[in-house]
Design a protein around this motif. Structure first.
Motif, PDB file in Angstrom:
ATOM      1  N   ALA A  51      12.729  15.044  56.983  1.00  0.00           N
ATOM      2  CA  ALA A  51      14.091  14.527  57.158  1.00  0.00           C
ATOM      3  C   ALA A  51      14.157  13.039  56.831  1.00  0.00           C
ATOM      4  O   ALA A  51      15.094  12.558  56.173  1.00  0.00           O
ATOM      5  N   VAL A  52      13.137  12.305  57.324  1.00  0.00           N
ATOM      6  CA  VAL A  52      13.103  10.859  57.046  1.00  0.00           C
ATOM      7  C   VAL A  52      12.962  10.606  55.549  1.00  0.00           C
ATOM      8  O   VAL A  52      13.625   9.728  54.978  1.00  0.00           O
ATOM      9  N   GLU A  53      12.076  11.397  54.913  1.00  0.00           N
ATOM     10  CA  GLU A  53      11.889  11.223  53.473  1.00  0.00           C
ATOM     11  C   GLU A  53      13.179  11.529  52.710  1.00  0.00           C
ATOM     12  O   GLU A  53      13.520  10.852  51.728  1.00  0.00           O
ATOM     13  N   LYS A  54      13.918  12.569  53.181  1.00  0.00           N
ATOM     14  CA  LYS A  54      15.196  12.903  52.531  1.00  0.00           C
ATOM     15  C   LYS A  54      16.204  11.772  52.713  1.00  0.00           C
ATOM     16  O   LYS A  54      16.910  11.380  51.774  1.00  0.00           O
ATOM     17  N   ASP A  55      16.271  11.251  53.969  1.00  0.00           N
ATOM     18  CA  ASP A  55      17.193  10.126  54.214  1.00  0.00           C
ATOM     19  C   ASP A  55      16.822   8.924  53.352  1.00  0.00           C
ATOM     20  O   ASP A  55      17.697   8.234  52.801  1.00  0.00           O
ATOM     21  N   LEU A  56      15.506   8.676  53.242  1.00  0.00           N
ATOM     22  CA  LEU A  56      15.057   7.548  52.431  1.00  0.00           C
ATOM     23  C   LEU A  56      15.418   7.749  50.961  1.00  0.00           C
ATOM     24  O   LEU A  56      15.867   6.819  50.277  1.00  0.00           O
ATOM     25  N   ALA A  57      15.239   8.989  50.478  1.00  0.00           N
ATOM     26  CA  ALA A  57      15.593   9.287  49.086  1.00  0.00           C
ATOM     27  C   ALA A  57      17.093   9.106  48.864  1.00  0.00           C
ATOM     28  O   ALA A  57      17.535   8.567  47.838  1.00  0.00           O
ATOM     29  N   ASP A  58      17.894   9.574  49.862  1.00  0.00           N
ATOM     30  CA  ASP A  58      19.350   9.410  49.753  1.00  0.00           C
ATOM     31  C   ASP A  58      19.728   7.931  49.722  1.00  0.00           C
ATOM     32  O   ASP A  58      20.606   7.511  48.955  1.00  0.00           O
ATOM     33  N   LEU A  59      19.055   7.154  50.602  1.00  0.00           N
ATOM     34  CA  LEU A  59      19.341   5.719  50.634  1.00  0.00           C
ATOM     35  C   LEU A  59      18.984   5.054  49.312  1.00  0.00           C
ATOM     36  O   LEU A  59      19.718   4.198  48.800  1.00  0.00           O
ATOM     37  N   LYS A  60      17.813   5.442  48.764  1.00  0.00           N
ATOM     38  CA  LYS A  60      17.403   4.875  47.480  1.00  0.00           C
ATOM     39  C   LYS A  60      18.397   5.238  46.377  1.00  0.00           C
ATOM     40  O   LYS A  60      18.755   4.402  45.537  1.00  0.00           O
ATOM     41  N   GLU A  61      18.853   6.493  46.391  1.00  0.00           N
ATOM     42  CA  GLU A  61      19.811   6.933  45.368  1.00  0.00           C
ATOM     43  C   GLU A  61      21.137   6.172  45.509  1.00  0.00           C
ATOM     44  O   GLU A  61      21.725   5.724  44.522  1.00  0.00           O
ATOM     45  N   ARG A  62      21.597   6.035  46.782  1.00  0.00           N
ATOM     46  CA  ARG A  62      22.852   5.319  47.006  1.00  0.00           C
ATOM     47  C   ARG A  62      22.711   3.845  46.633  1.00  0.00           C
ATOM     48  O   ARG A  62      23.627   3.242  46.064  1.00  0.00           O
ATOM     49  N   TYR A  63      21.551   3.263  46.953  1.00  0.00           N
ATOM     50  CA  TYR A  63      21.308   1.864  46.596  1.00  0.00           C
ATOM     51  C   TYR A  63      21.336   1.684  45.079  1.00  0.00           C
ATOM     52  O   TYR A  63      21.938   0.737  44.558  1.00  0.00           O
ATOM     53  N   ALA A  64      20.671   2.618  44.376  1.00  0.00           N
ATOM     54  CA  ALA A  64      20.656   2.536  42.915  1.00  0.00           C
ATOM     55  C   ALA A  64      22.074   2.670  42.351  1.00  0.00           C
ATOM     56  O   ALA A  64      22.469   1.955  41.420  1.00  0.00           O
ATOM     57  N   ARG A  65      22.850   3.604  42.947  1.00  0.00           N
ATOM     58  CA  ARG A  65      24.221   3.815  42.486  1.00  0.00           C
ATOM     59  C   ARG A  65      25.084   2.582  42.765  1.00  0.00           C
ATOM     60  O   ARG A  65      25.855   2.126  41.912  1.00  0.00           O
ATOM     61  N   ASP A  66      24.938   2.040  43.993  1.00  0.00           N
ATOM     62  CA  ASP A  66      25.711   0.846  44.348  1.00  0.00           C
ATOM     63  C   ASP A  66      25.304  -0.351  43.487  1.00  0.00           C
ATOM     64  O   ASP A  66      26.146  -1.166  43.083  1.00  0.00           O
ATOM     65  N   GLN A  67      24.000  -0.449  43.219  1.00  0.00           N
ATOM     66  CA  GLN A  67      23.523  -1.547  42.382  1.00  0.00           C
ATOM     67  C   GLN A  67      24.088  -1.437  40.968  1.00  0.00           C
ATOM     68  O   GLN A  67      24.519  -2.438  40.367  1.00  0.00           O
ATOM     69  N   LYS A  68      24.134  -0.217  40.434  1.00  0.00           N
ATOM     70  CA  LYS A  68      24.689  -0.003  39.102  1.00  0.00           C
ATOM     71  C   LYS A  68      26.177  -0.351  39.081  1.00  0.00           C
ATOM     72  O   LYS A  68      26.675  -1.006  38.148  1.00  0.00           O
ATOM     73  N   THR A  69      26.890   0.098  40.147  1.00  0.00           N
ATOM     74  CA  THR A  69      28.326  -0.211  40.234  1.00  0.00           C
ATOM     75  C   THR A  69      28.553  -1.720  40.299  1.00  0.00           C
ATOM     76  O   THR A  69      29.451  -2.262  39.642  1.00  0.00           O
TER      77      THR A  69
END
Length: 240
Positions: A51-69
């Motif tokens: 679960a933690v790894e999934k949350d971390l992956a989601d956070l990384k994906e959202r961070y990458a998306r927000d950074q791109k935006t």
């Protein structure tokens, strides 16, 4: 878990053997329970880790998306700023050019005004000289003789002095005298201006408002009369 043990119990009392077996069984059950707890704990930790790894992956994906935006927004902002700066520079250049043109036109206009003022001063000086001549040397001419004269139907008209734009007219230039005598006899109003079909044919002072003076009398012994007016004014001969 099943445990099978072959023991040689021939030399062990029956009661002691029973006690030993029960103790071993309890230890075995305790070990089984401990192992089960460890397995359950490990499974729980594994689930929590996933679960933690999934949350971390989601956070990384959202961070990458927000950074791109954010990067795209920054790029758009930079492009907008560059476009606005270019437009402002273009407007400023256009305004500077217009101001420069207006300043040049203003300078040219000022030179023209100065030139016209100098011309006006010169003409005013000439007009003053003409007026002095009229009041002095030409007074004798007015008294002793006319410039233009005619008689119609028993009515005599004498014109002693004609000036237009500060310039005296002493002869019948292009029929000026004839036209003035005609207006004097007809008493018809006429306009003080130059041009084809007008009283005066020559413009002695182009582009400047002029004035005219006419001194005349009727029937030789009548009083001297004056016509004075600015260019384009309507006037007429009066009296007999």
């Amino acid at each position: 878990v099943r445990l099978s043990v072959d023991l040689d119990t021939s030399g062990i009392p029956a009661g002691a053997l029973s006690v030993s077996y029960d103790g071993m069984r309890r230890e075995l059950e305790a070990a089984k329970s401990s192992v089960k707890e460890q397995i359950d704990s490990a499974n729980k930790l594994s689930i929590e880790k996933a679960a933690v790894e999934k949350d971390l992956a989601d956070l990384k994906e959202r961070y990458a998306r927000d950074q791109k935006t954010a990067q795209e927004a920054q790029a758009q902002s930079n492009q907008t700023i560059a476009t606005e700066k270019a437009a402002a520079a273009k407007i400023k250049a256009s305004d500077d050019e217009r101001i420069s043109t207006l300043n040049a036109q203003l300078e040219t206009s000022q030179k023209q005004v100065n030139s016209k003022q100098a011309e006006l001063n010169s003409k005013q000086a000439e007009l003053g000289t003409t007026q002095v001549a009229l009041n002095g040397a030409n007074r004798e001419r007015i008294t002793n003789g006319s410039v233009f004269q005619s008689e119609r139907n028993g009515n005599n008209v004498e014109i002693f002095f004609v000036s237009y734009g500060g310039e005296p007219i002493w002869n019948n230039q292009d029929g000026v005298g004839d036209r003035l005598l005609g207006y004097a006899h007809s008493k018809q109003a006429f306009q003080l201006r130059e041009g084809n079909g007008q009283v005066f044919t020559r413009d002695p002072w182009g582009g400047v408002l002029k004035s005219a003076t006419i001194v005349y009398r009727y029937n030789r012994t009548g009083p001297l009369r004056w016509i004075e007016g600015k260019q384009h004014a309507w006037v007429s001969f009066e009296g007999w």
